[in-house]
Enzyme design. Structure first.
Site, PDB file in Angstrom:
ATOM      1  N   LYS A 193       0.829  -1.217  -0.006  1.00 35.54           N
ATOM      2  CA  LYS A 193       0.037   0.070  -0.073  1.00 35.54           C
ATOM      3  C   LYS A 193       0.787   1.213   0.055  1.00 35.54           C
ATOM      4  O   LYS A 193       0.679   2.345  -0.736  1.00 35.54           O
ATOM      5  CB  LYS A 193      -0.801  -0.146   1.053  1.00 35.54           C
ATOM      6  CG  LYS A 193      -1.564   1.385   1.513  1.00 35.54           C
ATOM      7  CD  LYS A 193      -2.401   1.342   2.843  1.00 35.54           C
ATOM      8  CE  LYS A 193      -1.840   1.716   4.124  1.00 35.54           C
ATOM      9  NZ  LYS A 193      -1.310   3.231   4.416  1.00 35.54           N
ATOM     10  N   ASN A 194       1.852   1.286   1.045  1.00 36.46           N
ATOM     11  CA  ASN A 194       2.800   2.575   1.064  1.00 36.46           C
ATOM     12  C   ASN A 194       3.669   2.942  -0.040  1.00 36.46           C
ATOM     13  O   ASN A 194       4.051   4.072  -0.248  1.00 36.46           O
ATOM     14  CB  ASN A 194       3.010   2.625   2.482  1.00 36.46           C
ATOM     15  CG  ASN A 194       2.195   2.623   3.504  1.00 36.46           C
ATOM     16  OD1 ASN A 194       1.107   3.162   3.389  1.00 36.46           O
ATOM     17  ND2 ASN A 194       2.699   2.655   4.823  1.00 36.46           N
TER      18      ASN A 194
ATOM     19  N   CYS B  40      -4.874   7.704   9.362  1.00 37.88           N
ATOM     20  CA  CYS B  40      -5.371   7.410  10.551  1.00 37.88           C
ATOM     21  C   CYS B  40      -5.240   8.321  11.616  1.00 37.88           C
ATOM     22  O   CYS B  40      -4.353   9.088  11.593  1.00 37.88           O
ATOM     23  CB  CYS B  40      -4.670   6.161  10.588  1.00 37.88           C
ATOM     24  SG  CYS B  40      -5.184   4.704   9.580  1.00 37.88           S
TER      25      CYS B  40
ATOM     26  N   ARG C 132       0.126  14.574  13.291  1.00 42.54           N
ATOM     27  CA  ARG C 132       0.967  14.055  11.933  1.00 42.54           C
ATOM     28  C   ARG C 132       1.348  15.503  11.155  1.00 42.54           C
ATOM     29  O   ARG C 132       0.640  15.662  10.000  1.00 42.54           O
ATOM     30  CB  ARG C 132       0.227  13.087  11.101  1.00 42.54           C
ATOM     31  CG  ARG C 132      -0.001  11.720  11.752  1.00 42.54           C
ATOM     32  CD  ARG C 132      -0.811  10.944  10.983  1.00 42.54           C
ATOM     33  NE  ARG C 132       0.147  10.111  10.283  1.00 42.54           N
ATOM     34  CZ  ARG C 132      -0.419   9.232   9.297  1.00 42.54           C
ATOM     35  NH1 ARG C 132      -1.781   8.939   9.335  1.00 42.54           N
ATOM     36  NH2 ARG C 132       0.424   8.651   8.326  1.00 42.54           N
TER      37      ARG C 132
ATOM     38  N   ASP D  40       3.827   0.326  12.316  1.00 45.82           N
ATOM     39  CA  ASP D  40       2.428  -0.210  11.565  1.00 45.82           C
ATOM     40  C   ASP D  40       2.134  -1.715  12.107  1.00 45.82           C
ATOM     41  O   ASP D  40       1.153  -2.159  11.859  1.00 45.82           O
ATOM     42  CB  ASP D  40       2.434  -0.317  10.110  1.00 45.82           C
ATOM     43  CG  ASP D  40       2.706   1.269   9.526  1.00 45.82           C
ATOM     44  OD1 ASP D  40       2.412   2.195  10.335  1.00 45.82           O
ATOM     45  OD2 ASP D  40       3.074   1.465   8.268  1.00 45.82           O
TER      46      ASP D  40
ATOM     47  N   ARG E 242      -9.266  -0.222   3.631  1.00 49.60           N
ATOM     48  CA  ARG E 242      -8.232   0.888   3.112  1.00 49.60           C
ATOM     49  C   ARG E 242      -6.738   0.234   2.795  1.00 49.60           C
ATOM     50  O   ARG E 242      -6.089   0.645   1.937  1.00 49.60           O
ATOM     51  CB  ARG E 242      -7.892   1.945   3.933  1.00 49.60           C
ATOM     52  CG  ARG E 242      -9.166   3.100   3.827  1.00 49.60           C
ATOM     53  CD  ARG E 242      -8.723   4.195   4.809  1.00 49.60           C
ATOM     54  NE  ARG E 242      -7.424   4.920   4.318  1.00 49.60           N
ATOM     55  CZ  ARG E 242      -6.540   5.132   5.270  1.00 49.60           C
ATOM     56  NH1 ARG E 242      -6.880   5.606   6.645  1.00 49.60           N
ATOM     57  NH2 ARG E 242      -5.347   5.757   4.946  1.00 49.60           N
TER      58      ARG E 242
HETATM   59  N1  EPU Z   1       6.547  14.133  11.428  1.00 43.59           N
HETATM   60  C1  EPU Z   1       6.567  15.415  11.783  1.00 43.59           C
HETATM   61  N2  EPU Z   1       6.653  16.357  10.788  1.00 43.59           N
HETATM   62  C2  EPU Z   1       6.488  16.015   9.457  1.00 43.59           C
HETATM   63  C3  EPU Z   1       6.605  14.956   9.068  1.00 43.59           C
HETATM   64  C4  EPU Z   1       6.416  13.688  10.066  1.00 43.59           C
HETATM   65  O1  EPU Z   1       6.671  15.777  12.825  1.00 43.59           O
HETATM   66  O2  EPU Z   1       6.521  16.790   8.686  1.00 43.59           O
HETATM   67  C5  EPU Z   1       6.541  13.067  12.728  1.00 43.59           C
HETATM   68  C6  EPU Z   1       5.105  12.418  12.568  1.00 43.59           C
HETATM   69  O3  EPU Z   1       4.212  13.093  13.441  1.00 43.59           O
HETATM   70  C7  EPU Z   1       5.250  11.235  13.061  1.00 43.59           C
HETATM   71  C8  EPU Z   1       6.788  10.703  12.647  1.00 43.59           C
HETATM   72  O4  EPU Z   1       7.234  11.977  12.165  1.00 43.59           O
HETATM   73  O5  EPU Z   1       5.497  11.095  14.257  1.00 43.59           O
HETATM   74  C9  EPU Z   1       6.761   9.551  11.265  1.00 43.59           C
HETATM   75  O6  EPU Z   1       5.955  10.290  10.512  1.00 43.59           O
HETATM   76  P1  EPU Z   1       6.230   9.733   8.816  1.00 43.59           P
HETATM   77  O7  EPU Z   1       6.217  11.112   7.783  1.00 43.59           O
HETATM   78  O8  EPU Z   1       7.307   8.971   8.604  1.00 43.59           O
HETATM   79  O9  EPU Z   1       4.888   9.279   8.477  1.00 43.59           O
HETATM   80  P2  EPU Z   1       4.062   9.200   7.342  1.00 43.59           P
HETATM   81  O10 EPU Z   1       4.984   9.540   5.997  1.00 43.59           O
HETATM   82  O11 EPU Z   1       2.970  10.074   7.667  1.00 43.59           O
HETATM   83  C10 EPU Z   1       3.980   6.777   6.425  1.00 43.59           C
HETATM   84  C11 EPU Z   1       3.131   5.562   6.292  1.00 43.59           C
HETATM   85  C12 EPU Z   1       2.521   5.247   7.608  1.00 43.59           C
HETATM   86  C13 EPU Z   1       3.584   4.747   8.649  1.00 43.59           C
HETATM   87  C14 EPU Z   1       4.718   5.942   8.848  1.00 43.59           C
HETATM   88  C15 EPU Z   1       6.187   5.496   9.509  1.00 43.59           C
HETATM   89  C16 EPU Z   1       2.292   6.213   4.051  1.00 43.59           C
HETATM   90  C17 EPU Z   1       1.042   6.482   3.296  1.00 43.59           C
HETATM   91  N3  EPU Z   1       2.012   5.973   5.377  1.00 43.59           N
HETATM   92  O12 EPU Z   1       3.432   7.739   7.296  1.00 43.59           O
HETATM   93  O13 EPU Z   1       1.714   4.161   7.384  1.00 43.59           O
HETATM   94  O14 EPU Z   1       2.966   4.627   9.689  1.00 43.59           O
HETATM   95  O15 EPU Z   1       5.127   6.118   7.425  1.00 43.59           O
HETATM   96  O16 EPU Z   1       6.503   4.352   9.050  1.00 43.59           O
HETATM   97  O17 EPU Z   1       3.185   5.925   3.613  1.00 43.59           O
HETATM   98  C18 EPU Z   1      -0.272   2.785   7.886  1.00 43.59           C
HETATM   99  O18 EPU Z   1       0.202   2.201   6.796  1.00 43.59           O
HETATM  100  O19 EPU Z   1      -1.190   2.302   8.732  1.00 43.59           O
HETATM  101  C19 EPU Z   1       0.488   3.872   8.158  1.00 43.59           C
HETATM  102  C20 EPU Z   1      -0.127   4.713   9.137  1.00 43.59           C
END
Ligand code: EPU
Length: 420
Positions: free
Chosen positions: A22-23, A116, A121, A304, A397
């Site tokens: 998915k990601n 989610c 975030r 995850d 999803r």
């Molecule tokens: N963060 C910040 N500022 C930012 C970006 C991130 O403070 O600008 C913090 C977030 O609040 C969080 C941490 O850094 O505490 C990690 O966030 P990250 O940006 O790595 O996560 P993401 O890109 O929003 C993706 C996956 C998530 C998965 C995370 C961590 C996708 C679409 N989503 O999210 O997947 O948990 O990386 O590996 O790729 C899931 O599949 O259930 C899911 C939530």
């Protein structure tokens, strides 16, 4: 609304084939916007997040042909239109479209992305990265406009190895003038998949999979094909199902290395698994040793899989501990697990103590988010009696054909519309 009903405590045996990640998929589809030719993506999972992204691309003017798990995307004629607030909020990955539009048109307008509800975030790292590339970012409520006359390569230091900010920087910088360096980049396998796709289109990206990525901007991107890597979180979820109620349950079509951290924890608990080149086979055992798990960016233990593994930890003899270091409130499965008979204490939102073993009993519960839903499906598979999981749209999803896959290995599981 839909609900899943499980008659629990049935042995699972046979083979579950894992779908595309998915990601990865949610980033590869927006990346197609950057190509001046048709791109082909293989092994696309059939999940609702993909339908939403395709809907947005079609709204922008892309032509999409879908045949089984293959998508052909022709984004040559797309227009730079504003994405509605409703679609922006449907999923986290909607902001990848904003970055791809910016990369192509040097301007994009969108709303704060969804995803989610597992804690704050923010998108500050992505906005910082746009600015490093020369963009003016304006914010009006939850609406963002990013604009520049020329995208210039820049130095992007991420405060944390954010997956989203790394992907957004790749998409925004791939056609910049000059070189961009991302430091403290995310190292997840999905990042490598996305960089490979862009390179196949003609991009010049090196270092994906390490914490320093270098992007030498190019003026044009063309025809490309890519195969999506297997979903390591789906694989891990079913491996945990096998640990709970499996008898030689084979999780097939995977890259075992991508779930090394989970395999190590399962070994620590006492499981003996057969690990092949592209599969892992597992059976449940009687006595499970308790463990301590800390979630981290790749190659650490994936956040995850934290909610899914909490369900397994209820079966360990003694106290297990979770340190959730990525999200502040990723525990909405826990109250429901406790209703089912688990003994889990939420210390402060990121630290949980699980005392076991507990007999789980079927109850009516609710999926509050994707992985919470997965955790409850796992609990339903182990529990005695009937478990009803409401609001499983969250689960759909991210898990392709979850009911069919689990039924095919012996689970008594059905899905139906909730008429209430
Ligand atoms: N963060 C910040 N500022 C930012 C970006 C991130 O403070 O600008 C913090 C977030 O609040 C969080 C941490 O850094 O505490 C990690 O966030 P990250 O940006 O790595 O996560 P993401 O890109 O929003 C993706 C996956 C998530 C998965 C995370 C961590 C996708 C679409 N989503 O999210 O997947 O948990 O990386 O590996 O790729 C899931 O599949 O259930 C899911 C939530």
């Amino acid at each position: 609304m839909k609900k899943i009903i499980i008659e629990g405590n049935n042995e699972l045996s046979g083979t579950i084939n894992i779908s595309g990640a998915k990601n990865s998929a949610v980033a590869l589809i927006p990346a197609a916007i950057l190509s001046d030719d048709i791109v082909t993506i293989y092994n696309v999972p059939n999940i609702s997040d993909i339908d939403t992204l395709c809907e947005i691309l079609v709204f922008l003017g892309a032509k999409i042909e879908k045949k089984e798990s293959t998508l052909k995307i022709d984004a040559r004629d797309i227009k730079n239109r504003e994405i509605s607030e409703e679609n922006s909020k449907k999923l986290r990955a909607s902001y990848y479209i904003m970055s791809a539009l910016f990369g192509r048109f040097k301007e994009a307008t969108m709303y704060f992305p969804g995803g989610c509800s597992i804690g704050p975030r923010p998108i500050d790292q992505t906005l910082k990265s746009y600015r490093s590339l020369g963009a003016y970012v304006t914010e009006e409520g939850s609406k963002y406009n990013i604009k520049t006359s020329a995208i210039k390569g820049g130095h992007v230091y991420l405060d944390m190895p954010s997956v989203g900010a790394t992907v957004n920087t790749l998409l925004a910088a791939v056609k910049a003038d000059g070189e961009t360096i991302i430091e403290n980049a995310a190292k997840e396998p999905e990042i490598v998949n996305i960089a490979t796709f862009l390179n196949n289109m003609g991009a010049k990206i090196v270092g994906a999979g390490t914490s320093e990525i270098r992007i030498d901007g190019v003026s044009k991107l063309g025809k490309a094909v890519i195969e999506i890597i297997p979903d390591r979180i789906e694989a891990g979820t079913y491996l945990i199902a096998g640990a709970l109620v499996g008898k030689n349950l084979k999780i097939d079509n995977i890259i075992p290395e991508h779930i090394d951290a989970l395999i190590s924890k399962l070994k620590e608990m006492g499981f003996k698994m057969e690990v092949g080149n592209d599969y892992v086979e597992i059976s449940s055992i009687d006595e499970l040793k308790p463990v301590r798990i800390k979630t981290l960016g790749y190659p650490g233990f994936a956040t995850d899989l934290q909610q899914p593994i909490v369900t397994l930890l209820t079966q360990c003899s003694g106290k297990s501990y979770i340190d959730e270091t990525i999200y502040e409130t990723r525990y909405k499965n826990i109250p429901y697990l406790n209703e089912m008979g688990a003994l889990i204490e939420i210390k402060d939102g990121q630290h949980f103590t699980i005392s076991g073993p507990s007999d789980l009993i079927g109850k009516e519960v609710t999926a509050t988010d994707l992985r919470a839903g997965a955790s409850l499906v796992l609990a339903g598979l182990k529990a005695k009696g009937k478990t009803t999981i409401n609001e499983v749209e969250h689960v759909l999803r991210g898990y392709e054909n979850i009911v069919e896959k689990l039924s095919s290995v012996g689970a008594k599981i059905t899905i139906m519309d909730d008429i209430n």
